[in-house]
Design a protein around this motif. Structure first.
Motif, PDB file in Angstrom:
ATOM      1  N   ALA A 196       0.825  -1.206   0.000  1.00 31.92           N
ATOM      2  CA  ALA A 196       0.000   0.000   0.000  1.00 31.92           C
ATOM      3  C   ALA A 196       0.861   1.259   0.000  1.00 31.92           C
ATOM      4  O   ALA A 196       1.974   1.271   0.522  1.00 31.92           O
ATOM      5  N   MET A 197       0.354   2.315  -0.628  1.00 30.84           N
ATOM      6  CA  MET A 197       0.993   3.638  -0.624  1.00 30.84           C
ATOM      7  C   MET A 197       2.442   3.595  -1.108  1.00 30.84           C
ATOM      8  O   MET A 197       3.331   4.142  -0.476  1.00 30.84           O
ATOM      9  N   ARG A 198       2.667   2.936  -2.220  1.00 29.74           N
ATOM     10  CA  ARG A 198       4.028   2.840  -2.769  1.00 29.74           C
ATOM     11  C   ARG A 198       4.179   3.596  -4.082  1.00 29.74           C
ATOM     12  O   ARG A 198       5.217   3.530  -4.712  1.00 29.74           O
ATOM     13  N   GLY A 199       3.122   4.276  -4.531  1.00 24.74           N
ATOM     14  CA  GLY A 199       3.201   5.013  -5.784  1.00 24.74           C
ATOM     15  C   GLY A 199       3.292   4.126  -7.007  1.00 24.74           C
ATOM     16  O   GLY A 199       3.762   4.549  -8.064  1.00 24.74           O
ATOM     17  N   LEU A 200       2.805   2.903  -6.900  1.00 26.23           N
ATOM     18  CA  LEU A 200       2.911   1.934  -7.993  1.00 26.23           C
ATOM     19  C   LEU A 200       1.927   2.249  -9.114  1.00 26.23           C
ATOM     20  O   LEU A 200       0.751   2.469  -8.860  1.00 26.23           O
ATOM     21  N   ASP A 201       2.409   2.266 -10.347  1.00 29.24           N
ATOM     22  CA  ASP A 201       1.495   2.324 -11.487  1.00 29.24           C
ATOM     23  C   ASP A 201       1.405   0.973 -12.178  1.00 29.24           C
ATOM     24  O   ASP A 201       0.585   0.765 -13.057  1.00 29.24           O
ATOM     25  N   GLU A 202       2.253   0.033 -11.761  1.00 23.37           N
ATOM     26  CA  GLU A 202       2.187  -1.362 -12.198  1.00 23.37           C
ATOM     27  C   GLU A 202       2.567  -2.239 -11.028  1.00 23.37           C
ATOM     28  O   GLU A 202       3.355  -1.847 -10.164  1.00 23.37           O
ATOM     29  N   VAL A 203       2.036  -3.447 -11.014  1.00 21.20           N
ATOM     30  CA  VAL A 203       2.386  -4.402  -9.971  1.00 21.20           C
ATOM     31  C   VAL A 203       3.618  -5.184 -10.422  1.00 21.20           C
ATOM     32  O   VAL A 203       3.659  -5.662 -11.553  1.00 21.20           O
ATOM     33  N   PRO A 204       4.647  -5.300  -9.576  1.00 15.94           N
ATOM     34  CA  PRO A 204       5.813  -6.095  -9.961  1.00 15.94           C
ATOM     35  C   PRO A 204       5.399  -7.501 -10.379  1.00 15.94           C
ATOM     36  O   PRO A 204       4.636  -8.162  -9.673  1.00 15.94           O
ATOM     37  N   VAL A 205       5.880  -7.948 -11.538  1.00 16.98           N
ATOM     38  CA  VAL A 205       5.445  -9.253 -12.048  1.00 16.98           C
ATOM     39  C   VAL A 205       5.815 -10.384 -11.110  1.00 16.98           C
ATOM     40  O   VAL A 205       5.157 -11.433 -11.092  1.00 16.98           O
ATOM     41  N   GLU A 206       6.862 -10.182 -10.313  1.00 16.99           N
ATOM     42  CA  GLU A 206       7.282 -11.232  -9.379  1.00 16.99           C
ATOM     43  C   GLU A 206       6.210 -11.541  -8.341  1.00 16.99           C
ATOM     44  O   GLU A 206       6.167 -12.643  -7.796  1.00 16.99           O
ATOM     45  N   LEU A 207       5.358 -10.573  -8.082  1.00 21.88           N
ATOM     46  CA  LEU A 207       4.310 -10.772  -7.083  1.00 21.88           C
ATOM     47  C   LEU A 207       3.419 -11.954  -7.426  1.00 21.88           C
ATOM     48  O   LEU A 207       2.980 -12.698  -6.543  1.00 21.88           O
ATOM     49  N   TRP A 208       3.150 -12.146  -8.707  1.00 21.53           N
ATOM     50  CA  TRP A 208       2.218 -13.190  -9.121  1.00 21.53           C
ATOM     51  C   TRP A 208       2.768 -14.598  -8.909  1.00 21.53           C
ATOM     52  O   TRP A 208       2.050 -15.586  -9.070  1.00 21.53           O
ATOM     53  N   GLU A 209       4.047 -14.684  -8.531  1.00 17.80           N
ATOM     54  CA  GLU A 209       4.641 -15.986  -8.198  1.00 17.80           C
ATOM     55  C   GLU A 209       4.300 -16.416  -6.771  1.00 17.80           C
ATOM     56  O   GLU A 209       4.488 -17.582  -6.423  1.00 17.80           O
ATOM     57  N   LEU A 210       3.821 -15.503  -5.956  1.00 15.39           N
ATOM     58  CA  LEU A 210       3.603 -15.796  -4.540  1.00 15.39           C
ATOM     59  C   LEU A 210       2.213 -16.379  -4.322  1.00 15.39           C
ATOM     60  O   LEU A 210       1.339 -15.767  -3.709  1.00 15.39           O
ATOM     61  N   ARG A 211       2.012 -17.567  -4.788  1.00 14.07           N
ATOM     62  CA  ARG A 211       0.689 -18.188  -4.741  1.00 14.07           C
ATOM     63  C   ARG A 211       0.252 -18.549  -3.330  1.00 14.07           C
ATOM     64  O   ARG A 211      -0.918 -18.871  -3.102  1.00 14.07           O
ATOM     65  N   GLU A 212       1.193 -18.474  -2.378  1.00 14.93           N
ATOM     66  CA  GLU A 212       0.826 -18.779  -0.997  1.00 14.93           C
ATOM     67  C   GLU A 212       0.110 -17.623  -0.307  1.00 14.93           C
ATOM     68  O   GLU A 212      -0.465 -17.797   0.774  1.00 14.93           O
ATOM     69  N   LEU A 213       0.103 -16.428  -0.927  1.00 18.47           N
ATOM     70  CA  LEU A 213      -0.498 -15.254  -0.293  1.00 18.47           C
ATOM     71  C   LEU A 213      -1.983 -15.462  -0.010  1.00 18.47           C
ATOM     72  O   LEU A 213      -2.726 -15.966  -0.847  1.00 18.47           O
ATOM     73  N   GLU A 214      -2.391 -15.030   1.184  1.00 15.92           N
ATOM     74  CA  GLU A 214      -3.795 -15.115   1.569  1.00 15.92           C
ATOM     75  C   GLU A 214      -4.423 -13.726   1.734  1.00 15.92           C
ATOM     76  O   GLU A 214      -5.640 -13.572   1.575  1.00 15.92           O
ATOM     77  N   LYS A 215      -3.597 -12.737   2.062  1.00 19.00           N
ATOM     78  CA  LYS A 215      -4.061 -11.353   2.150  1.00 19.00           C
ATOM     79  C   LYS A 215      -3.109 -10.466   1.372  1.00 19.00           C
ATOM     80  O   LYS A 215      -1.897 -10.495   1.615  1.00 19.00           O
TER      81      LYS A 215
END
Length: 299
Positions: free
Chosen positions: A57-76
């Motif tokens: 949150a509040m990181r000034g992101l205009d795109e989500v880092p593609v690496e994030l989509w590798e974290l399939r264990e995320l629940e929140k």
């Protein structure tokens, strides 16, 4: 008990882990840089009240880092208060998500793949630029809380009627001229917020929401209330402030859990100020809700 607190995740760190922002990896072994970037993001996740949680949150992101989509264990996952204009289909790969927080971005749409998030129970997408909602969202049948407030939505797809576990729905500050038909199919609703839309009527089907305790429709153009609304005997808060009501249904005395005329927005009871109520209703209300009920009850 809540687990360790996550430290601030700076723009510099996000830039570092986003080395491959414009491309996707076929396999981590072939792209060791991507693998290490994924691990650096993974280290920012925490266990919070038993859930694997990541906040960007509040990181000034205009795109989500593609690496994030590798974290399939995320629940929140919290992506709120950024500058995101869209989300990729890869969102559907985070199929363990229970809570997804997207509020305060510039999203004009949600990807159809959001329907793949079968475990999702909470979705916050308020304060965006959504003009519609994908029909695939109806596949998220475990949803309990959905907020689409402060968008530009005029209608909802009928598929959302399948959300029988939904208890809280916030559609306030949109552009709806009618309560979407699918809402009347959400039998588990306890809280329904429709303030500041363009509503003129409430359909008779409102009586189908038998569990409803809070109904907020202030700031619309409603000129009459259906008598079927008065059959919702669980209703504890009814806010019809700032509408075009001239009268109330004779059956309103049946709403026995509306115990008073309420003034404060959070007070339970009947909120009915700033309506062009005709005499004698306007005069009777000066004596409070009990006086109104006594007036309406058949002799």
């Amino acid at each position: 008990m809540g687990g360790r607190q996550s430290r601030s995740f700076s723009k510099e760190e996000l830039s570092e882990v986003s080395l491959s922002q414009g491309r996707r990896s076929a396999g981590r072994d072939d792209h060791p840089g991507l693998s290490s970037a994924v691990e650096r993001i993974r280290k920012q996740s925490t266990m919070h009240f038993g859930y694997t949680t990541l906040s960007l949150a509040m990181r000034g992101l205009d795109e989500v880092p593609v690496e994030l989509w590798e974290l399939r264990e995320l629940e929140k996952l919290n992506l709120s208060m950024n500058c995101l204009c869209s989300l990729p289909p890869a969102l559907g790969g985070l199929d363990n998500l229970v809570v997804l927080n997207l509020w305060g971005n510039n999203l004009s749409s949600l990807p159809p793949e959001i329907g793949l998030l079968k475990k999702l129970r909470v979705l916050f997408a308020y304060r965006n630029r959504l003009s519609e909602v994908p029909e695939e969202l109806g596949s998220c049948t475990r949803l309990e809380v959905l907020s689409l407030a402060n968008n530009q939505i005029t209608a909802l797809p009928g598929t959302l009627a399948a959300m029988r576990n939904l208890t809280k729905l916030n559609l306030s500050h949109n552009r709806m001229a009618h309560i979407p038909t699918c809402v009347y199919g959400m039998k588990g609703l306890v809280f329904l917020h429709l303030a500041c839309n363009r509503l003129e009527v409430i359909a008779d089907q409102i009586q189908d929401l038998v569990n409803l305790k809070i109904l907020i429709v202030e700031g619309n153009y409603i000129h009459t209330l259906p008598k079927t609304l008065c059959f919702l005997d669980s209703l504890e808060l009814l806010n019809v402030d700032f509408n075009d009501l001239q009268s109330v249904p004779v059956e309103m005395y049946l709403l026995s859990r509306l115990r008073k005329l309420a003034c404060h927005p959070l007070d339970k009871g009947l909120h009915i100020v700033h309506n062009p109520l005709l005499k004698p209703i306007q005069e009777v209300l000066q004596g409070g809700l009990t006086a109104l009920y006594n007036y309406l009850k058949p002799t």
